[in-house]
Each structure stands twice: as structure tokens, then as C-alpha cells.
Design a protein around this motif. Structure first.
Motif, mmCIF file in Angstrom:
data_model
loop_
_atom_site.group_PDB
_atom_site.id
_atom_site.type_symbol
_atom_site.label_atom_id
_atom_site.label_comp_id
_atom_site.label_asym_id
_atom_site.label_seq_id
_atom_site.Cartn_x
_atom_site.Cartn_y
_atom_site.Cartn_z
ATOM 1 N N LYS A 159 4.399 4.201 1.300
ATOM 2 C CA LYS A 159 4.333 4.261 -0.163
ATOM 3 C C LYS A 159 5.696 3.942 -0.771
ATOM 4 N N LEU A 161 -0.790 -3.860 -4.965
ATOM 5 C CA LEU A 161 -1.909 -3.056 -4.463
ATOM 6 C C LEU A 161 -2.005 -3.027 -2.938
ATOM 7 N N GLN A 164 -11.317 -1.799 -5.335
ATOM 8 C CA GLN A 164 -12.154 -0.708 -4.841
ATOM 9 C C GLN A 164 -13.607 -1.139 -4.700
ATOM 10 N N ALA A 170 -7.092 -2.399 -9.685
ATOM 11 C CA ALA A 170 -7.505 -1.418 -8.683
ATOM 12 C C ALA A 170 -9.018 -1.291 -8.647
ATOM 13 N N GLN A 220 -2.359 0.694 -1.643
ATOM 14 C CA GLN A 220 -3.654 1.223 -2.074
ATOM 15 C C GLN A 220 -4.785 0.593 -1.270
#
Length: 292
Positions: A234, A194, A173, A169, A197
Motif C-alpha cells: 500500500k 488502482l 470491482q 474503482a 486495490q
């Protein structure tokens, strides 16, 4: 006019016949499966076993995918080779076929510095007319594209983004931060864990290996996110996360995807590189398929 790269692009398997040779007929069927489920096509990637394909096979695979898609969705092809020269050479052949973009893995086997990566990608982007995406997968290459390097390369008018398959993650990011600060530079997620996200953080799409096995589940993450139903998006991601964990607990390689497809009744052939599945592995994969 080239199509925008967004949504789910399936890192489609390369289909082989019973003799282990590339099978266009089987490839076309897999392309149709993805289109039916709303997914686009990314060919010659890791799940496409680019590392065991000849140059001519990579060209043929791309040609078949572009022809079968017939302009209905984007087609992206991976062209990364170990040298700058060979990558450009393959890229010039691939771009003639009508792909909407190409991705380029970082050089592998030999360690390279960040400034050498900048030279490598700049030379490729200069030489090609088709849009280029960086492809960061350090666990396979031994070389990491740093966010600062991506930001520098984003200044090139023909480098439009990055596929990040680092698997964390934090890495994702960092590249999303680059994209959010540089207009016209997009992020595509690599790990199936991911996808959601990435979309929440501003990624425009995902290149998914598991979409070969569960094209509808993967597409549901994107479709529901795009429609504004974050809860359903989700939930689809959670289902995919469990699938990923269980499938790759057998053999963590593209061969697991092909084995699952075969057990689902899809004729995709056997992976070319040496890999073995135990009876326990087969039983696990069959159980996963039953749940799907």
C-alpha cells in the motif's frame, strides 16, 4: 508453453530514433530495464502509441520485444484495430511471433452496441490461437464493455480476461466480480492508481504505463503484495499515486511518460502525435524525477 499473465506488465513505450523512426536498439534497452526490475512487457498499447504506428511497425516492435525477453517473462501485445477484419489480420501476424497473449481494445470512433461487441470479440477469439484479453478504455474509444458482456465473452475458451482502464474503482470491482464468479477469467488493472486495490480484490496483474518511469516503485506494489506485506504494498501504491497525479498534471497523455524518460537520460525519442510541453511542464517533470 505460454507463460501465465500475472504481476506487473509495463505498457512499454515504443522507441524512436532522432528521425522519428522505430529504433530496435533503444527498444531492447527499455525491455532490459523492465526485466531488471522484475516486470514483464506489454507492447503496442496506449503508451506504446499504437495509434500512430504502421502495421509493419507493430509487428517489428513485437518481434523485438519477444526476442529480447527470450522467454524470461510473459510478453503481451495489443492488436486492436478499428475493424474486426483488421484486428484478426494483425493478430494472425502477431501470434506467429511467440507472444503469450494479446489484448484487443474495443472498436473506436463509431458507437457499437453490446451485442456487436460480443460479435467482434467472438470472431477474433475464434480466428486466433493465442489467448485474448478484452481491453476496456471507454474514455479513448467511446465504447464501454459492460460487465455482463464480459461475463458472456468469458464463456469463450480463448478469451482469458480483461484489462480494465475505465479509471474508476466501481468499474474495476464490477469486472472483479465477474472474474470471481467465472474460473479462468482474469482481470488486469489499467490505471496506476488502482493497482493495489486490484490485487486486494483478486486481479492477477496490472498493465502499467508509469512502470516506464518508475519500474521499481510499480513492481514493489506487486512484490510486497505477493509476499504478504500489505502495508509495504500500500505504501508503494501511495507513492505511485502521487507520481501519477503530478506527472499527468503536465500533459495527460503517453507523451508525458516519454518526456520524463528523456529527462531521465533514456533515449526513447519524441512522441509522434502533436503535443507541446511548456517550460513550467518541464520544470515540474524534472522535480518529479529528482524526487524519484
Amino acid at each position: 508453453m505460454r507463460k501465465k499473465i500475472e504481476g506487473i506488465l509495463t505498457a512499454i513505450v515504443t522507441t524512436f530514433d532522432d528521425n522519428g523512426d522505430f529504433c530496435p536498439k533503444r527498444m531492447r534497452k527499455q525491455v532490459q530495464r523492465q526485466l531488471t526490475n522484475g516486470n514483464s512487457v506489454f507492447c503496442n498499447g496506449t503508451n506504446g502509441e499504437f495509434f500512430v504506428l504502421s502495421t509493419q511497425e507493430k509487428i517489428k516492435v513485437t518481434e523485438v520485444c519477444v526476442d529480447e525477453v527470450a522467454g524470461r517473462s510473459p510478453v503481451m501485445a495489443h492488436i486492436g484495430e478499428i475493424s474486426t477484419r483488421e484486428t484478426i489480420k494483425l493478430g494472425k501476424e502477431i501470434e506467429k511471433l511467440g507472444v503469450d497473449a494479446v489484448s484487443v481494445i474495443a472498436p473506436y470512433f463509431i458507437p457499437v452496441k453490446q451485442e456487436e461487441l460480443i460479435y467482434h470479440y467472438t470472431a477474433i477469439a475464434d480466428a486466433l490461437t493465442v489467448p485474448v484479453f478484452l481491453y476496456n478504455i471507454p474514455v479513448r474509444t467511446g465504447n464501454t464493455i459492460q460487465p455482463e458482456t464480459a461475463a458472456k465473452l468469458a464463456e469463450h475458451p480463448n478469451i482469458l480476461g480483461i484489462k480494465d482502464s475505465a479509471g474508476s474503482a466501481e468499474s474495476l470491482q464490477a469486472f472483479l466480480d465477474v472474474a470471481n464468479n467465472i474460473h479462468g477469467f482474469d482481470v488486469l488493472t489499467g490505471p496506476d492508481s488502482l493497482i493495489y486495490q486490484g490485487f486486494v480484490g483478486g486481479a492477477v496483474g496490472s498493465i502499467s504505463g508509469l512502470a516506464n518511469v518508475a519500474p521499481g516503485y510499480i513492481n514493489a506494489i506487486w512484490r510486497n503484495f505477493k509476499e504478504g506485506d500489505l502495508a509495504k504494498s500500500k505504501a508503494a501504491q501511495d507513492a505511485v499515486g502521487n507520481l501519477r497525479k503530478n506527472l499527468y498534471a503536465t500533459v495527460f497523455s503517453p507523451a508525458a511518460v516519454k518526456k520524463a524518460l528523456t529527462l531521465m537520460g533514456e533515449d526513447v525519442g519524441v512522441s509522434r502525435y502533436p503535443v507541446m510541453f511548456s517550460d513550467e511542464h518541464i520544470a515540474t517533470i524534472k522535480n518529479i524525477i529528482k524526487k524519484l
